[in-house]
Design a protein around this motif. Structure first.
Motif, PDB file in Angstrom:
ATOM      1  N   TYR A 144      -8.357   9.511  -0.649  1.00 30.50           N
ATOM      2  CA  TYR A 144      -9.060   8.106  -0.955  1.00 30.50           C
ATOM      3  C   TYR A 144     -10.207   8.363   0.286  1.00 30.50           C
ATOM      4  O   TYR A 144     -11.273   7.979  -0.200  1.00 30.50           O
ATOM      5  CB  TYR A 144      -8.033   6.966  -0.484  1.00 30.50           C
ATOM      6  CG  TYR A 144      -8.565   5.679  -0.264  1.00 30.50           C
ATOM      7  CD1 TYR A 144      -8.110   4.774  -1.133  1.00 30.50           C
ATOM      8  CD2 TYR A 144      -9.513   5.281   0.767  1.00 30.50           C
ATOM      9  CE1 TYR A 144      -8.876   3.384  -1.100  1.00 30.50           C
ATOM     10  CE2 TYR A 144     -10.044   4.001   0.534  1.00 30.50           C
ATOM     11  CZ  TYR A 144      -9.605   3.015  -0.266  1.00 30.50           C
ATOM     12  OH  TYR A 144     -10.070   1.856   0.041  1.00 30.50           O
ATOM     13  N   GLN A 145      -9.792   8.810   1.299  1.00 30.94           N
ATOM     14  CA  GLN A 145     -11.012   8.850   2.291  1.00 30.94           C
ATOM     15  C   GLN A 145     -11.937   9.746   1.855  1.00 30.94           C
ATOM     16  O   GLN A 145     -13.162   9.645   2.216  1.00 30.94           O
ATOM     17  CB  GLN A 145     -10.413   9.303   3.791  1.00 30.94           C
ATOM     18  CG  GLN A 145     -11.268   8.646   5.072  1.00 30.94           C
ATOM     19  CD  GLN A 145     -11.431   7.268   5.059  1.00 30.94           C
ATOM     20  OE1 GLN A 145     -10.331   6.436   4.876  1.00 30.94           O
ATOM     21  NE2 GLN A 145     -12.688   6.819   5.101  1.00 30.94           N
ATOM     22  N   ASN A 158      -4.097   8.719   1.014  1.00 31.82           N
ATOM     23  CA  ASN A 158      -4.939   8.370   2.097  1.00 31.82           C
ATOM     24  C   ASN A 158      -6.068   9.390   2.292  1.00 31.82           C
ATOM     25  O   ASN A 158      -7.214   9.043   2.414  1.00 31.82           O
ATOM     26  CB  ASN A 158      -4.243   7.787   3.134  1.00 31.82           C
ATOM     27  CG  ASN A 158      -3.923   6.405   3.555  1.00 31.82           C
ATOM     28  OD1 ASN A 158      -4.499   5.284   3.130  1.00 31.82           O
ATOM     29  ND2 ASN A 158      -2.364   6.301   3.537  1.00 31.82           N
ATOM     30  N   SER A 170       1.907   8.868   1.530  1.00 27.69           N
ATOM     31  CA  SER A 170       1.016   8.082   2.253  1.00 27.69           C
ATOM     32  C   SER A 170      -0.214   9.144   2.798  1.00 27.69           C
ATOM     33  O   SER A 170      -1.330   8.597   2.942  1.00 27.69           O
ATOM     34  CB  SER A 170       1.932   7.506   3.373  1.00 27.69           C
ATOM     35  OG  SER A 170       2.512   6.494   2.819  1.00 27.69           O
ATOM     36  N   ASN A 171       0.192  10.321   3.148  1.00 23.41           N
ATOM     37  CA  ASN A 171      -0.851  11.249   3.783  1.00 23.41           C
ATOM     38  C   ASN A 171      -1.954  11.562   2.992  1.00 23.41           C
ATOM     39  O   ASN A 171      -3.157  11.420   3.166  1.00 23.41           O
ATOM     40  CB  ASN A 171      -0.101  12.266   4.718  1.00 23.41           C
ATOM     41  CG  ASN A 171      -0.931  12.941   5.296  1.00 23.41           C
ATOM     42  OD1 ASN A 171      -1.675  12.528   6.305  1.00 23.41           O
ATOM     43  ND2 ASN A 171      -1.152  14.323   4.980  1.00 23.41           N
ATOM     44  N   ASN A 210      -4.174   3.473  12.667  1.00 24.98           N
ATOM     45  CA  ASN A 210      -4.666   3.467  11.136  1.00 24.98           C
ATOM     46  C   ASN A 210      -6.508   3.751  11.400  1.00 24.98           C
ATOM     47  O   ASN A 210      -7.014   4.326  10.698  1.00 24.98           O
ATOM     48  CB  ASN A 210      -4.505   2.451  10.346  1.00 24.98           C
ATOM     49  CG  ASN A 210      -4.940   2.288   8.939  1.00 24.98           C
ATOM     50  OD1 ASN A 210      -4.706   3.280   8.244  1.00 24.98           O
ATOM     51  ND2 ASN A 210      -5.567   1.383   8.681  1.00 24.98           N
ATOM     52  N   GLN A 237      -8.611   6.590   9.929  1.00 25.10           N
ATOM     53  CA  GLN A 237     -10.043   6.386   9.011  1.00 25.10           C
ATOM     54  C   GLN A 237     -11.019   7.147   9.503  1.00 25.10           C
ATOM     55  O   GLN A 237     -11.649   7.856   8.766  1.00 25.10           O
ATOM     56  CB  GLN A 237      -9.992   5.015   8.817  1.00 25.10           C
ATOM     57  CG  GLN A 237      -8.905   4.492   7.861  1.00 25.10           C
ATOM     58  CD  GLN A 237      -8.889   2.932   7.844  1.00 25.10           C
ATOM     59  OE1 GLN A 237      -9.528   2.413   8.959  1.00 25.10           O
ATOM     60  NE2 GLN A 237      -8.849   2.325   6.518  1.00 25.10           N
ATOM     61  N   TRP A 251       0.868  -1.283   0.010  1.00 26.56           N
ATOM     62  CA  TRP A 251       0.029  -0.034  -0.008  1.00 26.56           C
ATOM     63  C   TRP A 251       0.815   1.176  -0.085  1.00 26.56           C
ATOM     64  O   TRP A 251       0.693   2.186  -0.618  1.00 26.56           O
ATOM     65  CB  TRP A 251      -0.775  -0.101   1.362  1.00 26.56           C
ATOM     66  CG  TRP A 251      -2.264  -0.486   0.979  1.00 26.56           C
ATOM     67  CD1 TRP A 251      -2.747  -1.609   1.577  1.00 26.56           C
ATOM     68  CD2 TRP A 251      -3.231  -0.033   0.173  1.00 26.56           C
ATOM     69  NE1 TRP A 251      -4.083  -1.900   1.205  1.00 26.56           N
ATOM     70  CE2 TRP A 251      -4.412  -0.670   0.499  1.00 26.56           C
ATOM     71  CE3 TRP A 251      -3.417   1.360  -0.560  1.00 26.56           C
ATOM     72  CZ2 TRP A 251      -5.583  -0.494  -0.275  1.00 26.56           C
ATOM     73  CZ3 TRP A 251      -4.477   1.561  -1.179  1.00 26.56           C
ATOM     74  CH2 TRP A 251      -5.511   0.564  -1.110  1.00 26.56           C
TER      75      TRP A 251
END
Ligand SMILES: Cc1cc2nc3c(=O)[nH]c(=O)nc-3n(C[C@H](O)[C@H](O)[C@H](O)COP(=O)(O)OP(=O)(O)OC[C@H]3O[C@@H](n4cnc5c(N)ncnc54)[C@H](O)[C@@H]3O)c2cc1C
Length: 473
Positions: free
Chosen positions: A392-393, A389, A385-386, A349, A353, A286
């Motif tokens: 994505y969220q 993500n 990564s930040n 994690n 989320q 990921w």
């Protein structure tokens, strides 16, 4: 070649560092340099500073540890403060270097600084960049980075079937740095770096540096033998060992993912090989995925519409954002996570989320404000990564399905005895678990019985969250 400068960036390690290894193998003398860039401490356009003390401390410790490790190999680390575009060419001139070796990273600011350095070097100095921070090397991907799938699963399957992880390189035995007498070798400046007190509730004291990173791997894999149950425990919230906690060392490059992968294989050979041991590698994939996605999509990752051009009406409500950021929303699972982040620089994690979904789905506040706030606070902040993500969220990034997290049921499921929320919200510790997650359900009499007055001891909820989730479905 006589002399090479090694410009360390997010690769603060000796083991499996191709930038350093290539320079040492090619040049007679090597000048390792690290540059603290004052632009890393400015305020961003989202009204949030870029760097809070947790990460600043971690990086400073990592640089000092690198300096010590280089000294143990007969070398030295020059530490400078300034813009790399000025400092690196100055160092190259000062030492009459023939070449500069540096790590390359995919995000826009990092790339523009890299180009700035390259363009400012004297014409005779060659610039060599190395891709050193992912598990799979960029040249080994079965599909070129600009044509890779935007969905994780097909990308992962293709990589797993058609590419191999390269072996990690050993640390150099000697780093021949010329005498630097008479040259100022400052330690990283202490000014601007407040030392946050260690909170005894923190999952770990994240100590920067390759030495501490390898120690953490030894504890988690070998001493505490936790890799065998990683997949089972990774959604935990309390304690050092529910997940690996390797992220901060990976983000600064104190640990190399390939070295970590070799340790997983050694564990699989010597202890056990199961779905849990594989799952740590799965999570590293990921991490790789977002790095390659950043190379593919570049600045689109910072646009409100993300990489899929999704148009949503984001709110720019400063008051709501501050309540979220300060952990004062009146929704305990959100507040506990945000207070943990603010006090320690870390959040699980599962927590990340949920708080991201709360900000973007329940409050509909601009997701980039949340990403910028995480950038400031996270000890393990990594641009891809930040922001990957967060996008994505927020439903504007990869794999996006418009699914929100219901932070109430998530809290009740993953923290059924309310041990997590009451650790970070001790004012709720006398409440039964049901009320610790939904304190607004208490009558005035119950508040008196449990000595928790809403609006005084703990905030009233900033919105009727139960109705809001009914609306969201
Ligand atoms: C909104 C949001 C923001 C995030 N911001 C960051 C960030 O700035 N830096 C960061 O390293 N991770 C980030 N993550 C991913 C993940 O939450 C952390 O990597 C993880 O919680 C770190 O704890 P750990 O090392 O114990 O993870 P473990 O569960 O032990 O995972 C092992 C390693 O795999 C990688 N990893 C795991 N999950 C992810 C993921 N979803 N995306 C990318 N890599 C992953 C990390 O390098 C991690 O150290 C974010 C997740 C969300 C939802």
């Amino acid at each position: 070649m006589d002399t090479a400068v090694v410009w360390f960036r997010d690769d603060l390690r000796l083991s499996d560092n191709p930038t350093l290894a290539n320079a040492v193998n090619t040049a007679t003398e090597v000048i390792p340099v690290y540059v603290f860039d004052p632009r890393d401490r400015r305020e961003t356009r989202y009204g949030v500073e870029k760097l809070a003390p947790h990460r600043a401390r971690f990086r400073r410790e990592s640089v000092l540890n690198l300096q010590e490790s280089l000294q143990d190999c007969g070398g030295e680390l020059l530490v400078r403060e300034g813009k790399p575009e000025t400092v690196i060419p100055d160092v190259a001139r000062r030492f009459e270097a023939d070449a500069v070796y540096a790590q390359t990273k995919p995000a826009t600011e990092e790339v523009s600084v890299e180009y700035g350095v390259r363009d400012a070097l004297p014409a005779a100095v060659s610039f060599h960049r190395r891709w050193t921070h992912t598990l799979y090397h960029i040249n080994d991907l079965p599909t070129r980075y600009d044509r890779i799938d935007d969905t994780f699963t097909p990308w992962r399957k293709a990589v797993e079937s058609h590419a191999d992880v390269r072996d990690p390189l050993p640390a150099p035995k000697a780093v021949p740095t010329p005498a630097v007498d008479g040259i100022d070798v400052p330690t990283p400046s202490d000014e601007d770096i407040e030392q946050p007190d260690h909170d005894s509730r923190a999952v770990l004291r994240f100590e920067g540096g390759e030495t501490a990173g390898k120690r953490r791997v030894r504890e988690y894999f070998w001493d505490n033998d936790r890799l065998r149950e990683y997949k089972e425990t990774r959604n935990g919230l309390l304690g050092a060992d529910y997940s690996s906690k390797f992220s901060a060392w990976l983000a600064t490059g104190c640990l190399s993912p390939r070295w970590l992968h070799a340790e997983v294989q050694r564990y699989e050979n010597e202890r056990v090989s199961n779905e849990d041991t594989y799952w740590l590698v799965f999570e590293l994939l990921w991490r790789d995925f977002f790095q390659f996605q950043f190379l593919k999509h570049g600045a689109d990752f910072f646009a409100p519409t993300g990489i899929r051009d999704v148009h949503k009406e984001w709110k720019h409500d400063r008051k709501a954002f501050r309540q979220w950021a300060d952990g004062e929303t009146g929704i305990p699972f959100v507040d506990a996570n945000m207070r943990e982040l603010n006090r320690t620089g870390y959040m699980s994690n599962r927590g990340r989320q949920n708080v991201a979904s709360f900000l973007t789905d329940a409050l509909e506040v601009d997701w980039r404000w949340g990403a910028a706030y995480f950038e400031k606070q996270l000890v393990d902040y990594d641009v891809a990564s930040n922001w990957g993500n967060w996008a994505y969220q927020a439903g504007v990034g990869n794999d996006s399905r418009d699914n929100h997290f219901n932070v109430l049921s998530q809290g009740e499921y993953y923290d059924d005895d309310a041990a997590y929320v009451t650790t970070w919200l001790p004012e709720l510790s006398e409440l039964p678990a049901e009320y610790a997650h939904r304190p607004w359900r208490m009558s005035a009499e119950e508040q008196a019985t449990h000595s928790v007055e809403l609006g005084s001891d703990y905030p009233r909820p900033m919105l009727d969250i139960e109705t809001r989730y009914d609306e969201l479905g």
